[in-house]
Design a protein around this motif. Structure first.
Motif, PDB file in Angstrom:
ATOM      1  N   MET A 169       0.830  -1.203   0.000  1.00  0.00           N
ATOM      2  CA  MET A 169       0.000   0.000   0.000  1.00  0.00           C
ATOM      3  C   MET A 169       0.866   1.255   0.000  1.00  0.00           C
ATOM      4  SD  MET A 169      -3.218  -0.608  -0.235  1.00  0.00           S
ATOM      5  CE  MET A 169      -3.875   0.974   0.278  1.00  0.00           C
ATOM      6  N   ARG A 170       1.997   1.204   0.676  1.00  0.00           N
ATOM      7  CA  ARG A 170       2.899   2.364   0.688  1.00  0.00           C
ATOM      8  C   ARG A 170       3.468   2.658  -0.696  1.00  0.00           C
ATOM      9  NH1 ARG A 170       6.619   1.220   6.116  1.00  0.00           N
ATOM     10  NH2 ARG A 170       5.058   1.825   7.682  1.00  0.00           N
ATOM     11  N   THR A 171       3.534   1.653  -1.560  1.00  0.00           N
ATOM     12  CA  THR A 171       4.145   1.812  -2.893  1.00  0.00           C
ATOM     13  C   THR A 171       3.116   1.599  -3.999  1.00  0.00           C
ATOM     14  OG1 THR A 171       4.811  -0.527  -2.811  1.00  0.00           O
ATOM     15  CG2 THR A 171       6.416   1.103  -2.068  1.00  0.00           C
ATOM     16  N   LEU A 172       1.862   1.906  -3.706  1.00  0.00           N
ATOM     17  CA  LEU A 172       0.779   1.617  -4.646  1.00  0.00           C
ATOM     18  C   LEU A 172       0.742   2.579  -5.830  1.00  0.00           C
ATOM     19  CD1 LEU A 172      -1.445  -0.544  -4.651  1.00  0.00           C
ATOM     20  CD2 LEU A 172      -2.992   1.123  -3.629  1.00  0.00           C
ATOM     21  N   GLU A 173       1.424   3.703  -5.723  1.00  0.00           N
ATOM     22  CA  GLU A 173       1.320   4.721  -6.777  1.00  0.00           C
ATOM     23  C   GLU A 173       1.854   4.238  -8.125  1.00  0.00           C
ATOM     24  OE1 GLU A 173       5.215   5.181  -4.720  1.00  0.00           O
ATOM     25  OE2 GLU A 173       3.143   5.163  -4.041  1.00  0.00           O
ATOM     26  N   ALA A 174       2.667   3.172  -8.128  1.00  0.00           N
ATOM     27  CA  ALA A 174       3.246   2.681  -9.379  1.00  0.00           C
ATOM     28  C   ALA A 174       2.253   1.893 -10.221  1.00  0.00           C
ATOM     29  CB  ALA A 174       4.472   1.811  -9.084  1.00  0.00           C
ATOM     30  N   LEU A 175       1.109   1.520  -9.651  1.00  0.00           N
ATOM     31  CA  LEU A 175       0.124   0.708 -10.366  1.00  0.00           C
ATOM     32  C   LEU A 175      -0.925   1.583 -11.045  1.00  0.00           C
ATOM     33  CD1 LEU A 175      -0.479  -2.149  -7.757  1.00  0.00           C
ATOM     34  CD2 LEU A 175       1.196  -2.053  -9.611  1.00  0.00           C
ATOM     35  N   GLY A 176      -1.703   0.979 -11.952  1.00  0.00           N
ATOM     36  CA  GLY A 176      -2.774   1.678 -12.637  1.00  0.00           C
ATOM     37  C   GLY A 176      -3.904   2.024 -11.680  1.00  0.00           C
ATOM     38  N   GLU A 177      -4.735   2.998 -12.068  1.00  0.00           N
ATOM     39  CA  GLU A 177      -5.778   3.493 -11.171  1.00  0.00           C
ATOM     40  C   GLU A 177      -6.779   2.408 -10.799  1.00  0.00           C
ATOM     41  OE1 GLU A 177      -9.238   6.972 -10.997  1.00  0.00           O
ATOM     42  OE2 GLU A 177      -7.760   6.949 -12.636  1.00  0.00           O
ATOM     43  N   GLU A 178      -7.191   1.590 -11.761  1.00  0.00           N
ATOM     44  CA  GLU A 178      -8.172   0.544 -11.469  1.00  0.00           C
ATOM     45  C   GLU A 178      -7.632  -0.459 -10.456  1.00  0.00           C
ATOM     46  OE1 GLU A 178     -10.689  -2.951 -13.812  1.00  0.00           O
ATOM     47  OE2 GLU A 178      -9.696  -1.360 -14.962  1.00  0.00           O
ATOM     48  N   LYS A 179      -6.378  -0.844 -10.632  1.00  0.00           N
ATOM     49  CA  LYS A 179      -5.771  -1.795  -9.702  1.00  0.00           C
ATOM     50  C   LYS A 179      -5.555  -1.149  -8.334  1.00  0.00           C
ATOM     51  CE  LYS A 179      -2.451  -5.567  -9.839  1.00  0.00           C
ATOM     52  NZ  LYS A 179      -1.350  -6.203 -10.615  1.00  0.00           N
ATOM     53  N   GLN A 180      -5.209   0.132  -8.323  1.00  0.00           N
ATOM     54  CA  GLN A 180      -5.059   0.847  -7.052  1.00  0.00           C
ATOM     55  C   GLN A 180      -6.355   0.794  -6.249  1.00  0.00           C
ATOM     56  OE1 GLN A 180      -3.926   4.794  -8.230  1.00  0.00           O
ATOM     57  NE2 GLN A 180      -1.730   4.359  -8.229  1.00  0.00           N
ATOM     58  N   ARG A 181      -7.472   1.065  -6.906  1.00  0.00           N
ATOM     59  CA  ARG A 181      -8.758   1.106  -6.213  1.00  0.00           C
ATOM     60  C   ARG A 181      -9.171  -0.292  -5.738  1.00  0.00           C
ATOM     61  NH1 ARG A 181     -11.585   5.613  -6.311  1.00  0.00           N
ATOM     62  NH2 ARG A 181     -13.544   4.494  -6.000  1.00  0.00           N
ATOM     63  N   ARG A 182      -8.913  -1.308  -6.551  1.00  0.00           N
ATOM     64  CA  ARG A 182      -9.281  -2.672  -6.151  1.00  0.00           C
ATOM     65  C   ARG A 182      -8.500  -3.095  -4.920  1.00  0.00           C
ATOM     66  NH1 ARG A 182      -7.023  -7.417  -6.589  1.00  0.00           N
ATOM     67  NH2 ARG A 182      -5.414  -6.749  -8.053  1.00  0.00           N
ATOM     68  N   ILE A 183      -7.194  -2.841  -4.915  1.00  0.00           N
ATOM     69  CA  ILE A 183      -6.354  -3.236  -3.779  1.00  0.00           C
ATOM     70  C   ILE A 183      -6.706  -2.401  -2.547  1.00  0.00           C
ATOM     71  CG2 ILE A 183      -3.974  -3.294  -2.927  1.00  0.00           C
ATOM     72  CD1 ILE A 183      -3.100  -3.919  -5.790  1.00  0.00           C
ATOM     73  N   ALA A 184      -6.965  -1.112  -2.757  1.00  0.00           N
ATOM     74  CA  ALA A 184      -7.318  -0.240  -1.636  1.00  0.00           C
ATOM     75  C   ALA A 184      -8.649  -0.657  -1.010  1.00  0.00           C
ATOM     76  CB  ALA A 184      -7.387   1.212  -2.097  1.00  0.00           C
ATOM     77  N   ARG A 185      -9.612  -1.020  -1.842  1.00  0.00           N
ATOM     78  CA  ARG A 185     -10.918  -1.442  -1.310  1.00  0.00           C
ATOM     79  C   ARG A 185     -10.781  -2.737  -0.517  1.00  0.00           C
ATOM     80  NH1 ARG A 185     -13.212  -1.209  -5.663  1.00  0.00           N
ATOM     81  NH2 ARG A 185     -13.988   0.919  -5.479  1.00  0.00           N
ATOM     82  N   GLU A 186     -10.018  -3.668  -1.046  1.00  0.00           N
ATOM     83  CA  GLU A 186      -9.771  -4.926  -0.333  1.00  0.00           C
ATOM     84  C   GLU A 186      -9.051  -4.666   0.989  1.00  0.00           C
ATOM     85  OE1 GLU A 186      -8.424  -8.792  -2.399  1.00  0.00           O
ATOM     86  OE2 GLU A 186      -6.597  -7.973  -1.539  1.00  0.00           O
ATOM     87  N   THR A 187      -8.138  -3.712   0.981  1.00  0.00           N
ATOM     88  CA  THR A 187      -7.404  -3.362   2.201  1.00  0.00           C
ATOM     89  C   THR A 187      -8.337  -2.811   3.261  1.00  0.00           C
ATOM     90  OG1 THR A 187      -5.374  -2.927   0.963  1.00  0.00           O
ATOM     91  CG2 THR A 187      -5.583  -1.880   3.131  1.00  0.00           C
ATOM     92  N   ARG A 188      -9.229  -1.903   2.865  1.00  0.00           N
ATOM     93  CA  ARG A 188     -10.156  -1.304   3.829  1.00  0.00           C
ATOM     94  C   ARG A 188     -11.157  -2.329   4.353  1.00  0.00           C
ATOM     95  NH1 ARG A 188     -13.619   3.830   2.032  1.00  0.00           N
ATOM     96  NH2 ARG A 188     -11.592   4.843   2.311  1.00  0.00           N
ATOM     97  N   GLU A 189     -11.672  -3.186   3.478  1.00  0.00           N
ATOM     98  CA  GLU A 189     -12.733  -4.109   3.880  1.00  0.00           C
ATOM     99  C   GLU A 189     -12.208  -5.319   4.635  1.00  0.00           C
ATOM    100  OE1 GLU A 189     -14.931  -5.201   0.427  1.00  0.00           O
ATOM    101  OE2 GLU A 189     -15.867  -3.229   0.191  1.00  0.00           O
ATOM    102  N   ILE A 190     -10.980  -5.746   4.346  1.00  0.00           N
ATOM    103  CA  ILE A 190     -10.490  -7.009   4.901  1.00  0.00           C
ATOM    104  C   ILE A 190      -9.291  -6.808   5.830  1.00  0.00           C
ATOM    105  CG2 ILE A 190      -9.692  -9.337   4.386  1.00  0.00           C
ATOM    106  CD1 ILE A 190     -12.523  -8.661   3.361  1.00  0.00           C
TER     107      ILE A 190
END
Length: 752
Positions: A169-190
């Protein structure tokens, strides 16, 4: 990513530089490697250094999306685990957690080099990395189940995974926006809620803030600016409060270890603004004052000083020392009117409590109650993991994947309410829980026989929401039983499931008995017991899509399957068990097996080529079911019925025509089928059934619901079905839904 070949499983490359030049190493790892470099012969003694060098060799030539060497990621993960106080095996697993997935090295080779403990951790994290928590419900539920099972076997697996997720999550800026949101949502929910349940506050708040950054980026930047603008005033005001408290605590001899201001993390501010519909200026507890003292007694003495120096706000005091949270969090919380009349939250705790609050389960390894080795496996007596044991119980209780995932997300991560038994034992329940939830938490039979409840000595309704500190006494009676109304207010999945199961089981016994009586009337009482236990009867049950003979009897009892079909299948199975499509030549209604198949015919019915026909509305036969034709008296031609249809028994033999279905050959033709469902009456039950049908592309022609107070709902549906096999499949899926009590195919009446 480039994948390197594995090293020999028996040694680590001695040529690898101990201090690589292509990656920035933290000071602690440099010191470890420098100590080791003074005597290379001692490399076998340092598990952490050996794990780093092995990972460095394997990840050589691999780069992250950001362009930095891949080894920087496992180094960061190992550092996070070290900061948590993890042992050597955990830190080594942090270095090695990606090697099995990203290189050709196997778990067996990891075990040979680093031992079974490290290998098990690496294997557990590798499996977790393959789980997709945003997949379809069934897969998502299975991934949850596997994750919690891995946690129960060794809780350190999920801690390593949390460290891995935090650095990603600290290095998420290197990924595409769609993948950023998917990983971020999973992080918040789980993952953030899991960090909270494990008590790892340091991980929890940063995971939430980073997810907030990518999911609500504009709100994140706005709150970040607002917090920065107010920082100066806030810090100067808190310094004055700290001076007052420090002086007062010293006067009464309280050993003050630390006095610090804790800023509220950004997502916490945002969540409070949204949930309480407040503006930023209305959020007063942007920062809390934390008082760390030497002993539990000093905590309460410090509380008295705080309340003497500043006016306490009624109803805002919480004693988490006397009543710890499930994740072992302990502290005294109070809110007082501070300087300039602004509310100020003050937290008071010991140093050990502070470490547990910051590091959660990791602090458990540092502050062990007993001497011995680290406790990493889930123990039935370990109260710190009651929530995890509850999850494992849900896995067994909640078979429906959608319900399991919903309950997990809605209930696992909510705050708990703490109530007492009359004997003084503490029971934690989901917020909003009622005496019924409490009764089922004590024991299933207590819930089943509950008559009423006394809360703090007063008789109150069984739907009364419980509050922290309530003393709850459940009154039982032998003849009492659950009520369907309870499902409208219970909040815990275990209570809801056990109520539903009671209704299913209570009706099931009656249905099994009725099914036995029907068979006994048809086949005779003699030899029935041995027949029901025979292999042919089990085969009949499976052919009728039931797992056991008892399930078949229950289905026969409440009309899901007809007696005619069961008897015919039994005769077929007994006569020719090796054939799949066999009919009884003794039946006057069944077409001859030797009848030629008209594969070129466009008609789905063979045996009436060129004749006018229609599908009977009384029994709605489907391809794959034995059928019979009846010559109608009017101008309707041939009426096609299911064999065993009640209307066929009243027809003269000369009007019967042997017919059968032609092969479908990929035909998309569908036929209407009426079904009747008896379900527990709750809001949304019809919607859930229709969603299940829609998921399997089943069209619904008509739907109706009849309800009566305190009784199950009766749902009538007419659906379009392709063949008998598809019907059995979709009926089985509906039947497995937890709210379904009864389900049967309905025959209307038609006169041929």
């Amino acid at each position: 990513m480039n994948v390197t070949a594995p090293l020999s499983p028996v040694e680590i490359s001695p040529e690898a530089p101990l201090l690589p030049a292509d990656v920035e190493l933290p000071a602690w790892l440099k010191a470890c490697l420098e100590d080791m470099s003074r005597d290379r012969a001692s490399q076998g003694e340092c598990l952490i250094c050996r794990a780093f060098r092995f990972a460095y060799d394997l990840h050589g030539g691999q780069y992250r999306k950001s362009g930095e060497p891949y080894i920087a990621h496992p180094v960061a993960v190992a550092g996070l685990l070290r900061d948590l106080g993890g042992d050597e095996s955990m830190i080594a697993a942090g270095f090695l957690h990606d090697v099995v997935e990203d290189t050709a090295v196997t778990v067996a080779e990891i075990e040979q080099l680093f031992g079974g403990e490290v290998a098990r951790l690496v294997e557990g994290v590798t499996k977790l990395s393959k789980f997709n928590f945003s997949s379809k419900t069934e897969h998502q539920a299975e991934n949850f189940r596997r994750m919690f099972l891995a946690m129960a076997q060794d809780i350190r697996v999920i801690v390593v995974k949390l460290a891995d997720r935090l650095h990603n999550m600290r290095t998420l800026e290197a990924l595409g926006e769609e993948k950023q949101r998917r990983i971020a949502r999973e992080t918040r929910e789980i993952f953030a809620p899991l960090a909270n349940r494990l008590g790892i506050w340091r991980f929890k708040w940063e995971l939430e803030d980073l997810a907030f950054k990518y999911l609500e980026s504009e709100d994140y930047r706005q709150i970040q600016i607002l917090v920065a603008e107010k920082r100066g005033d806030r810090e100067s005001r808190l310094e004055l409060v700290k001076d007052i408290l420090r002086r007062r605590l010293e006067e009464i001899g309280v050993n003050l270890l630390e006095l610090q201001a804790r800023p509220k993390h950004l997502y916490g501010i945002y969540y409070k603004m949204v949930s309480q519909k407040k503006e930023f200026e209305e959020i007063y507890d942007i920062a809390a004052l934390r008082v760390i003292v030497d002993s539990k007694d000093d905590c309460y003495r410090a509380l008295a000083i705080v309340h003497d120096a500043f006016k306490p706000i009624p109803g805002r005091f919480k004693d988490y020392i006397g009543l710890p949270k499930p994740n072992r969090y302990q502290s005294l919380h109070t809110t007082v009117v501070g300087l300039n009349g602004r509310p100020l939250e003050v937290q008071i705790r010991t140093l050990e409590m502070h470490h547990i609050a910051e590091y959660g389960i990791a602090a458990h390894w540092k502050y062990k109650e007993t001497g011995g080795s680290n406790t990493t496996q889930l123990s039935s007596s370990d109260e710190k993991f009651t929530w995890l044991r509850q999850l494992l119980d849900w896995q067994n209780d909640l078979k429906d994947a959608q319900e399991y995932v919903e309950h997990l997300k809605e209930n696992l991560f909510d705050d708990d309410v703490y109530v007492f038994t009359p004997q003084g034992d503490v029971v934690s329940l989901a917020r909003g829980a009622t005496p019924v939830d409490f009764a089922y938490r004590i024991h299933t039979e207590v819930g089943h026989h509950m008559k009423g409840a006394r809360i703090n000595g007063q008789w109150l309704g069984v739907d009364t929401p419980l509050k922290n500190g309530d003393i709850v006494e459940i009154i039982t009676q032998k003849n009492s039983h659950p009520s369907l109304d309870w499902l409208n207010f219970v909040v815990t999945p275990s209570a809801r499931h056990r109520i539903r199961q009671w209704f299913k089981r209570s009706r099931r016994d009656e249905n099994v008995l009725r099914g036995r009586e029907l068979l006994e009337k048809e086949l005779g009482k003699s030899g029935l017991e041995s027949l029901l236990k025979s292999a042919p009867m089990q085969t009949v049950a499976e052919r009728c899509n039931y797992q056991s003979v008892e399930d078949l009897l229950a289905g026969l009892g409440y009309g899901e399957v007809t007696l005619n079909l069961v008897v015919n299948r039994l005769r077929e199975t007994t006569v020719k068990t090796q054939q799949t499509e066999v009919t009884l030549s003794s039946s006057p209604y069944i077409a001859s097996p030797g009848h030629p198949t008209d594969k070129g015919s466009k008609s789905p019915i063979a045996g009436i080529e060129g004749l006018l026909y229609h599908i009977a509305g009384c029994c709605h036969p489907l391809p794959g079911e034995p059928i019979i034709g009846i010559v109608t008296r009017g101008a309707k031609g041939i009426s096609i019925h299911r064999q065993g249809c009640p209307n066929v028994g009243h027809v003269e033999g000369e009007r019967l025509i042997p017919v059968r279905w032609n092969p479908l050959n990929g035909s998309a033709q569908t036929y209407p089928v009426d079904i009747m469902i008896e379900a527990i009456d709750r809001v949304g039950v019809l919607k859930d059934i229709l969603s299940r049908l829609s998921d399997h592309n089943i069209n619904v022609r008509n739907a109706g619901v009849k309800t009566s107070f305190g009784k199950p709902a009766l749902i009538s549906l007419q659906i379009d079905i392709r063949d008998h096999e598809q019907l059995n499949s979709i009926l089985a899926k509906i039947k497995n839904m937890t709210d379904i009590i009864d389900l049967r195919r309905v025959n209307a009446v038609e006169t041929p």
